[in-house]
Design a protein around this motif. Structure first.
Motif, PDB file in Angstrom:
ATOM      1  N   VAL A 153      40.849 -60.276  46.470  1.00 35.12           N
ATOM      2  CA  VAL A 153      41.069 -59.110  46.205  1.00 35.12           C
ATOM      3  C   VAL A 153      42.176 -58.757  47.232  1.00 35.12           C
ATOM      4  O   VAL A 153      43.153 -57.953  47.177  1.00 35.12           O
ATOM      5  N   ALA A 154      41.976 -59.110  48.564  1.00 33.40           N
ATOM      6  CA  ALA A 154      43.032 -58.738  49.537  1.00 33.40           C
ATOM      7  C   ALA A 154      44.532 -59.188  49.370  1.00 33.40           C
ATOM      8  O   ALA A 154      45.530 -58.751  49.825  1.00 33.40           O
ATOM      9  N   ALA A 155      44.533 -60.401  48.632  1.00 40.08           N
ATOM     10  CA  ALA A 155      45.736 -61.014  48.469  1.00 40.08           C
ATOM     11  C   ALA A 155      46.382 -60.313  47.340  1.00 40.08           C
ATOM     12  O   ALA A 155      47.751 -60.485  47.397  1.00 40.08           O
ATOM     13  N   ARG A 156      45.829 -59.570  46.621  1.00 42.55           N
ATOM     14  CA  ARG A 156      46.268 -58.644  45.297  1.00 42.55           C
ATOM     15  C   ARG A 156      46.490 -57.086  45.644  1.00 42.55           C
ATOM     16  O   ARG A 156      47.524 -56.708  45.331  1.00 42.55           O
ATOM     17  N   TRP A 157      45.578 -56.651  46.557  1.00 42.86           N
ATOM     18  CA  TRP A 157      45.881 -55.088  46.717  1.00 42.86           C
ATOM     19  C   TRP A 157      45.518 -54.662  48.046  1.00 42.86           C
ATOM     20  O   TRP A 157      44.575 -55.292  48.869  1.00 42.86           O
ATOM     21  N   THR A 158      45.928 -53.707  48.567  1.00 38.17           N
ATOM     22  CA  THR A 158      45.689 -53.095  49.806  1.00 38.17           C
ATOM     23  C   THR A 158      44.979 -51.954  49.483  1.00 38.17           C
ATOM     24  O   THR A 158      45.478 -51.082  48.934  1.00 38.17           O
ATOM     25  N   PHE A 159      43.623 -51.731  50.308  1.00 41.38           N
ATOM     26  CA  PHE A 159      43.163 -50.535  50.189  1.00 41.38           C
ATOM     27  C   PHE A 159      42.145 -50.210  51.362  1.00 41.38           C
ATOM     28  O   PHE A 159      41.816 -51.071  52.121  1.00 41.38           O
ATOM     29  N   LYS A 160      41.851 -49.146  51.382  1.00 46.18           N
ATOM     30  CA  LYS A 160      40.655 -48.681  52.341  1.00 46.18           C
ATOM     31  C   LYS A 160      39.435 -48.257  51.472  1.00 46.18           C
ATOM     32  O   LYS A 160      39.490 -47.335  50.836  1.00 46.18           O
ATOM     33  N   PRO A 161      38.292 -49.156  51.740  1.00 46.73           N
ATOM     34  CA  PRO A 161      37.004 -48.809  51.089  1.00 46.73           C
ATOM     35  C   PRO A 161      36.650 -47.145  51.227  1.00 46.73           C
ATOM     36  O   PRO A 161      37.033 -46.606  52.374  1.00 46.73           O
ATOM     37  N   ALA A 162      36.285 -46.859  50.214  1.00 45.61           N
ATOM     38  CA  ALA A 162      35.693 -45.135  50.302  1.00 45.61           C
ATOM     39  C   ALA A 162      34.510 -45.198  51.217  1.00 45.61           C
ATOM     40  O   ALA A 162      33.737 -46.143  51.623  1.00 45.61           O
ATOM     41  N   THR A 163      34.590 -43.979  51.669  1.00 47.63           N
ATOM     42  CA  THR A 163      33.519 -43.619  52.641  1.00 47.63           C
ATOM     43  C   THR A 163      31.983 -43.119  51.860  1.00 47.63           C
ATOM     44  O   THR A 163      32.043 -42.144  51.111  1.00 47.63           O
ATOM     45  N   LEU A 164      30.879 -43.786  51.937  1.00 47.80           N
ATOM     46  CA  LEU A 164      29.796 -43.180  51.391  1.00 47.80           C
ATOM     47  C   LEU A 164      28.884 -42.225  52.234  1.00 47.80           C
ATOM     48  O   LEU A 164      29.306 -42.099  53.491  1.00 47.80           O
ATOM     49  N   PRO A 165      28.113 -41.372  51.661  1.00 50.85           N
ATOM     50  CA  PRO A 165      27.675 -40.396  52.475  1.00 50.85           C
ATOM     51  C   PRO A 165      26.182 -40.674  53.103  1.00 50.85           C
ATOM     52  O   PRO A 165      25.800 -41.931  52.732  1.00 50.85           O
ATOM     53  N   GLY A 166      25.721 -39.984  53.951  1.00 52.67           N
ATOM     54  CA  GLY A 166      24.723 -40.384  54.718  1.00 52.67           C
ATOM     55  C   GLY A 166      23.544 -39.902  53.793  1.00 52.67           C
ATOM     56  O   GLY A 166      23.501 -39.458  52.953  1.00 52.67           O
ATOM     57  N   ALA A 167      22.328 -40.272  54.382  1.00 50.30           N
ATOM     58  CA  ALA A 167      21.052 -39.960  53.553  1.00 50.30           C
ATOM     59  C   ALA A 167      20.900 -38.391  53.457  1.00 50.30           C
ATOM     60  O   ALA A 167      20.933 -37.929  54.432  1.00 50.30           O
ATOM     61  N   GLY A 168      20.648 -37.823  52.053  1.00 54.16           N
ATOM     62  CA  GLY A 168      20.474 -36.634  52.075  1.00 54.16           C
ATOM     63  C   GLY A 168      21.652 -35.701  52.404  1.00 54.16           C
ATOM     64  O   GLY A 168      21.261 -34.528  52.684  1.00 54.16           O
ATOM     65  N   GLN A 169      22.843 -36.250  52.410  1.00 56.69           N
ATOM     66  CA  GLN A 169      23.866 -35.485  52.893  1.00 56.69           C
ATOM     67  C   GLN A 169      24.281 -34.051  52.166  1.00 56.69           C
ATOM     68  O   GLN A 169      24.501 -33.098  52.611  1.00 56.69           O
ATOM     69  N   LEU A 170      24.019 -34.209  50.766  1.00 57.07           N
ATOM     70  CA  LEU A 170      24.301 -32.955  49.731  1.00 57.07           C
ATOM     71  C   LEU A 170      23.061 -31.896  50.089  1.00 57.07           C
ATOM     72  O   LEU A 170      23.263 -31.081  50.110  1.00 57.07           O
ATOM     73  N   ASP A 171      21.873 -32.475  50.203  1.00 60.09           N
ATOM     74  CA  ASP A 171      20.836 -31.679  50.460  1.00 60.09           C
ATOM     75  C   ASP A 171      20.768 -30.872  51.505  1.00 60.09           C
ATOM     76  O   ASP A 171      20.489 -29.737  51.749  1.00 60.09           O
ATOM     77  N   LYS A 172      21.615 -31.357  52.572  1.00 58.29           N
ATOM     78  CA  LYS A 172      21.525 -30.782  54.125  1.00 58.29           C
ATOM     79  C   LYS A 172      22.637 -29.569  53.847  1.00 58.29           C
ATOM     80  O   LYS A 172      22.581 -28.530  54.355  1.00 58.29           O
ATOM     81  N   LEU A 173      23.660 -29.949  53.209  1.00 57.50           N
ATOM     82  CA  LEU A 173      24.754 -28.936  52.706  1.00 57.50           C
ATOM     83  C   LEU A 173      24.206 -27.852  51.927  1.00 57.50           C
ATOM     84  O   LEU A 173      24.366 -26.558  52.603  1.00 57.50           O
ATOM     85  N   GLY A 174      23.677 -28.005  50.979  1.00 56.75           N
ATOM     86  CA  GLY A 174      22.949 -26.957  50.193  1.00 56.75           C
ATOM     87  C   GLY A 174      24.060 -26.353  49.153  1.00 56.75           C
ATOM     88  O   GLY A 174      25.212 -26.532  49.467  1.00 56.75           O
ATOM     89  N   PRO A 175      23.454 -25.575  48.351  1.00 57.69           N
ATOM     90  CA  PRO A 175      24.458 -24.764  47.230  1.00 57.69           C
ATOM     91  C   PRO A 175      25.309 -24.263  47.896  1.00 57.69           C
ATOM     92  O   PRO A 175      26.581 -24.180  47.585  1.00 57.69           O
ATOM     93  N   GLN A 176      25.303 -23.357  48.798  1.00 61.07           N
ATOM     94  CA  GLN A 176      26.014 -22.441  49.184  1.00 61.07           C
ATOM     95  C   GLN A 176      27.302 -23.039  49.978  1.00 61.07           C
ATOM     96  O   GLN A 176      28.583 -22.689  49.535  1.00 61.07           O
TER      97      GLN A 176
END
Length: 291
Positions: A153-176
């Motif tokens: 993969v590295a021989a063909r493309w250069t990329f920075k892997p995506a950042t994954l969320p922490g546990a329950g990160q969307l719940d902590k933010l909440g709808p608002q």
């Protein structure tokens, strides 16, 4: 949404007919969407498989879904993209901006050889599908990865892997807070429905695109994102399954969910599978370091 978008047969006659009419056109949708060459971590899932009853050799090849590199050798996608295939299916991943043109050119160079066509644009890997898939409406377990040889993969493309969320990160933010959070969907999928004499069709696909979306609703395992054009949104469509939905959290682009389904014309809602839940994190833990 749907897994298979456009199958390239590799018989000489069918391949010639396909190539004569194929052109590279935008993906995601045609409204409020733009090319995404900078999203180098976003890729296309390519497959070879048997379609003529002779499983000894594959006779079809195509890009079939979208996904995201989450580390040097792990491509995250949807379980429905890696399930229910013929026994001899082989998966590949491409991080090219225009996978469709690459496949078309390779079909001219390697007529009748789907494996060579796939290798021309992608790197072969091994799929791992969540064992609980298809689950139920509360939790579909619709998540999978393809493990790849990192050096290839590295021989063909250069990329920075995506950042994954922490546990329950969307719940902590909440709808608002989520209502005020910018979201971005990316993928290689087709455009929204176009009405014609034969009914609705979904043109395009095979080119990496992006579009803004906005928060709609959050529940245990799903994030629903609005794709409505008057609000400046774009959206996902067929072939964007498994692709990323990013949220800008604390100034950082975080891969919070993957595209799974939505309304069939691809105009209203992108239904995405959360990556901050116990199910998703338990599945991902053996493959990638989680925050």
């Amino acid at each position: 949404m749907g897994v298979i978008t456009r199958a390239v047969t590799v018989t000489a006659v069918a391949a010639a007919a396909t190539l004569a009419t194929a052109t590279a056109v935008p993906a995601i949708n045609s409204y409020n969407a733009t090319p995404a060459p900078e999203r180098t971590e976003v890729g296309a899932l390519v497959a070879t498989w048997d379609n003529d009853g002779n499983p000894a050799t594959p006779d079809r090849v195509d890009w079939v879904c979208s996904g995201t590199m989450v580390d040097a050798d792990t491509f995250l996608t949807a379980a429905h993209c890696t399930s229910d295939w013929p026994a001899n299916v082989r998966f590949y991943v491409s991080l090219d901006q225009d996978v469709q043109t690459g496949l078309d050119n390779a079909a001219k160079k390697y007529p009748g050889d789907p494996t060579a066509i796939a290798k021309a644009v992608a790197v072969a890997g091994t799929s791992h599908t969540e064992s609980g898939y298809p689950g139920n409406s509360a939790d579909s377990h619709d998540i999978a990865v393809v493990q790849l040889p990192a050096k290839q993969v590295a021989a063909r493309w250069t990329f920075k892997p995506a950042t994954l969320p922490g546990a329950g990160q969307l719940d902590k933010l909440g709808p608002q807070a989520l209502n005020a959070t910018p979201f971005l969907v990316a993928g290689y999928g087709t455009q929204e429905a176009v009405n014609g004499p034969g009914g609705q069709t979904h043109p395009g696909g095979g080119v990496r695109m992006k579009a803004p979306v906005t928060f709609d609703a959050l529940n245990k395992t799903w994030v629903r994102l609005a794709m409505t054009a008057p609000q400046g949104n774009g959206g996902a469509c067929y072939g964007d399954s498994g692709g990323p939905n990013f949220a800008t959290i604390g100034g950082k682009l975080v891969l919070v969910a993957t595209t799974i389904t939505g309304d069939s014309p691809c105009y209203a809602t992108n239904v995405t599978y959360r990556l901050d839940t116990p199910t998703a994190r338990t599945f991902l833990a053996p493959f990638v370091a989680l925050p």
